[in-house]
Design an enzyme around this catalytic site. Structure first.
Site, PDB file in Angstrom:
ATOM      1  N   CYS A  40       0.829  -1.203   0.000  1.00 20.37           N
ATOM      2  CA  CYS A  40       0.000   0.000   0.000  1.00 20.37           C
ATOM      3  C   CYS A  40       0.869   1.260   0.000  1.00 20.37           C
ATOM      4  CB  CYS A  40      -0.929   0.011   1.216  1.00 20.37           C
ATOM      5  SG  CYS A  40      -0.037   0.112   2.788  1.00 20.37           S
ATOM      6  N   CYS A  43       3.185   1.722   2.969  1.00 21.09           N
ATOM      7  CA  CYS A  43       4.438   0.960   2.862  1.00 21.09           C
ATOM      8  C   CYS A  43       5.468   1.753   2.059  1.00 21.09           C
ATOM      9  CB  CYS A  43       4.192  -0.387   2.184  1.00 21.09           C
ATOM     10  SG  CYS A  43       3.113  -1.499   3.096  1.00 21.09           S
ATOM     11  N   ASP A 444      13.465 -37.232 -17.119  1.00 19.39           N
ATOM     12  CA  ASP A 444      14.335 -37.124 -15.949  1.00 19.39           C
ATOM     13  C   ASP A 444      13.691 -37.956 -14.843  1.00 19.39           C
ATOM     14  OD1 ASP A 444      16.250 -36.030 -14.043  1.00 19.39           O
ATOM     15  OD2 ASP A 444      14.567 -34.837 -13.306  1.00 19.39           O
ATOM     16  N   ASP A 624      12.691 -31.356 -14.678  1.00 20.60           N
ATOM     17  CA  ASP A 624      12.298 -30.310 -13.731  1.00 20.60           C
ATOM     18  C   ASP A 624      13.453 -29.546 -13.106  1.00 20.60           C
ATOM     19  OD1 ASP A 624      13.265 -32.401 -11.995  1.00 20.60           O
ATOM     20  OD2 ASP A 624      12.221 -31.378 -10.357  1.00 20.60           O
ATOM     21  N   ASP A 628      18.456 -30.178 -15.973  1.00 16.34           N
ATOM     22  CA  ASP A 628      17.684 -30.577 -17.160  1.00 16.34           C
ATOM     23  C   ASP A 628      17.493 -29.419 -18.140  1.00 16.34           C
ATOM     24  OD1 ASP A 628      17.172 -33.143 -16.029  1.00 16.34           O
ATOM     25  OD2 ASP A 628      15.585 -32.257 -14.817  1.00 16.34           O
TER      26      ASP A 628
END
Length: 725
Positions: A40, A43, A444, A624, A628
């Site tokens: 907000c 902040c 995998d 994942d 990979d």
């Protein structure tokens, strides 16, 4: 001494501005922090006020939308200082590096297309309303008035809304090429120009509604195409964002935070517990355990002590390490992996879609046909430019590739919607076409076919006393096996024993005193046990025989069903993992894989994918992890679960949103159906042209009638695509 004054004030100001900029670069540093908890205006005020009070801070500006703050400060002000300052007033803060900043650019193209589409639609509806009076028989001054009002509405709308087509057409014409946007732009411009000519000559017809309809439908196709994609940053940038921006270098007896670019081979750096390894190097002092799952996929941390080789990107878990640098910055293994991904992405981007292939044949044919119509009617009418141009424009509009432009995005949108309801998100516009061509699937293991989290499997073999002690020791460690052990034991209602002298021994385990006996939980060699084939941690109470707590990684939901279904479709299956051979072999036998590879490094996975592709295979990679990412980018098409790392999700073309793997097999079936629908749409567009073009060539269609016919073909293509739903 007099300063020389130039005759041109700008010539004097420019060098001064340059010098001022250089001075600012020297005396100021910019720090960017992420602020995930701000929400907000209060902040914003609190953060900016607190930062600007700090010594050395010149200014602080918060962006609430992006949840970040930009700080201009003296060079000796560090990001850690600012983070501590904001933490002190209750705000979570994290430093942002250049890779992350590039990666979070907002998507402007979607909003731009939607705005242009809205303007074209609004103008089209108003011009059509004005055209009703003309169709109803308005004559002379009244007809001219409505035509001029239509021009006032249409021309600015066309100039704004059709810019994507104009820019695209101009860019390819500059290099003497053609694409689908060239005939589209020509049709819009000619229809507008012909309409202006007609109303200046008090003609009966104007075709602004045709030009706007053409623009609107084609923008709709572009927007549908855009919505099928998940606008995401490059996976190579994601990997670069994982690189640690600075390290703690040991200078004598002091630790000095320096940018990675300042490190050289031979420097000593200190890596604290919980920190990510900033460089490739060799451990010279300290003992700890390293989480290498990002790089190798292996879930069990490995021991690191003097002379152990470490790589950038690994996470130091338990103890401080001193590392001698062997490679930093662009020379690290993590950066080399980013280079591999960038090369693979570049290769994948060269894939030619069905629409592009069709456009290569279609665009030149449209121009040639329209030109021949103009020349033919000029000869037949003895030089009637007005009639010849009308017919040429009608031919250009009626053959305009609106249906062709919608053929792919309409199908892709329908197929994407169906897959989304089954838990799969299509990220790339050509992913479905590529998925339909797949004949080989590479999986995998850890985190993809399995859940990627160790689970205690022999809890019922232990006495209550042993579990009390094991729980107390496990709760004192952040090691993944200790965390899993603590969760399992506390889950059955066991309370921890009361221990004294409790402490963690980096790289080995946790030690304490219980009832006057030394108790240990950790590595097999440390407690005097013999390591078995399974993943395990060991408990020793006093001098008693060590007890083995064994762990297993369970299959992800639907993994067996997905593998079996893909095998039934005739796919060749390969399991490739960085895990140990025993674990990989067991899973391969359980699921029925044709072949498997263990202890594979990221480079090995990418090389295997490339080798399969060179042999003519169309490879689907499912993975994942960071290890990979290069393989995902190198594959013909790739899929990652939503639980994957950001870099893996970005490198993939499709994201599996849920935990169930079973939709994988259905995705290949839907992809093949989608490709058939695309080819059917091309056939519909070709059939429409076979009927409509002769009508236009023989002068039986005005540009407005051509636009209506073109719209009808577009609707037919869209309805055919909806059959996929």
């Amino acid at each position: 001494m007099c300063a020389q004054i130039a005759a041109c004030p700008a010539c004097s100001v420019a060098p001064s501005a340059e010098e001022l900029a250089k001075m600012n670069e020297v005396v100021e540093a910019r720090i960017m922090l992420s602020l995930p908890t701000i929400h907000c205006a209060a902040c914003i005020t609190a953060v900016e006020r607190e930062l600007e009070r700090a010594n050395g801070v010149h200014s602080a500006r918060v962006n609430l939308t992006l949840k970040r703050v930009s700080i201009e400060a003296d060079p000796d002000v560090t990001a850690d200082d600012m983070v501590d300052l904001l933490t002190g007033i209750g705000y979570e803060a994290h430093e942002l590096d250049a890779g992350t900043l590039r990666a979070t650019q907002t998507d402007k193209r979607g909003r731009e297309l939607l705005m242009r589409l809205a303007v074209a639609g609004f103008a089209m509806m108003n011009v059509m309303l004005l055209s009703i009076s003309v169709w109803a028989g308005a004559e002379a001054a009244t007809r001219d008035l409505f035509h001029w009002i239509s021009a006032i509405i249409a021309l600015p709308a066309i100039a704004f809304s059709a810019q994507p087509f104009f820019r695209s057409a101009w860019s390819v014409l500059q290099v003497r090429r053609l694409n689908m946007d060239v005939p589209i732009s020509l049709a819009i411009l000619l229809a507008s120009a012909l309409s202006l000519y007609e109303i200046t000559q008090h003609g009966e017809n104007a075709y602004f509604d045709a030009a706007l309809s053409l623009t609107f439908f084609l923008l709709a196709g572009h927007y549908l195409d855009h919505r099928t994609r998940a606008i995401a940053r490059s996976a190579a940038e994601e990997l670069a964002a994982l690189e640690v921006p600075r390290a703690e270098r040991i200078d004598g007896d002091e630790l000095v935070a320096v940018p990675i670019a300042e490190l050289v081979v031979g420097d000593l750096v200190r890596v604290k517990p919980g920190g990510r390894m900033p460089v490739d190097g060799v451990v010279t002092d300290g003992q700890s355990e390293l989480d290498r799952s990002l790089l190798t996929g292996e879930t069990v941390p490995v021991y690191a002590g003097p002379q152990s080789v470490v790589s950038a990107g690994e996470v130091n878990l338990t103890g401080p390490l001193t590392v001698r640098v062997t490679a930093a910055g662009e020379d690290t293994s993590l950066h080399r992996m980013a280079d591999l991904v960038a090369m693979a992405e570049s290769s994948k981007n060269r894939y030619t879609s069905l629409a592009d292939k069709a456009a290569g044949i279609y665009a030149p044919g449209v121009h040639l046909l329209s030109f021949l119509a103009f020349v033919g009617w000029m000869v037949a009418t003895g030089g009637d430019v007005r009639l010849s141009l009308n017919i040429a424009v009608a031919v250009l509009i009626i053959t305009c590739p609106c249906a062709l432009g919608l053929a792919v995005p309409a199908v892709t949108t329908a197929a994407s919607g169906r897959l989304f309801r089954q838990g799969m998100l299509i990220k790339d516009a050509t992913a479905l076409e590529r998925l339909a061509e797949v004949d080989t699937v590479v999986f995998d293991k850890t985190g993809t076919l399995t859940e990627g989290a160790p689970e205690l499997i022999n809890l019922d073999e232990f006495k209550s006393r042993d579990l009390h002690v094991a729980l107390a020791l496990a709760q004192a460690s952040a090691h993944p096996l200790a965390v899993s052990l603590a969760a399992a034991v506390s889950g059955v209602g066991v309370e921890p024993a009361e221990l004294t002298n409790l402490h963690e021994v980096p790289g080995y385990g946790v030690e304490a005193t219980w009832n006057g006996k030394t108790v240990r939980l950790g590595r097999a060699a440390w407690v005097g046990a013999t390591a078995g084939a399974q993943t395990a941690t060991y408990l020793q109470i006093g001098t008693a025989e060590p007890l083995e707590f064994t762990f297993a990684d369970h299959l992800r939901e639907g993994a067996g069903k997905a593998v079996a279904a893909l095998k039934e479709q005739g796919m060749k299956l390969l399991l490739i993992s960085g895990d140990a051979p025993v674990a990989v072999e067991k899973l391969a036998e359980r699921l029925g894989f044709d072949e498997w590879v263990a202890e594979a490094l990221p480079e090995d996975k990418a090389k295997r994918i490339n080798a399969l592709s060179q042999d003519g295979a169309r490879v689907l990679m499912v993975g994942d992890g960071l290890n990979d990412t290069a393989a995902l980018a190198a594959a013909h098409v790739s899929i990652s679960p939503a639980s994957a790392l950001d870099a893996a999700r970005v490198a993939s073309d499709i994201v599996l949103l849920g935990s169930d793997m079973s939709p994988l097999a259905e995705a290949t079936v839907i992809a093949r159906k989608a490709t058939r629908r695309i080819k059917e749409n091309f056939a519909i567009a070709a059939g429409y042209n076979a009927i409509a073009v002769p009508i236009a060539l023989f002068g039986f269609a005005t540009p407005l009638m051509a636009a209506l016919a073109m719209s009808a073909s577009s609707i037919t293509v869209s309805l055919n695509a909806l059959r996929l739903r």
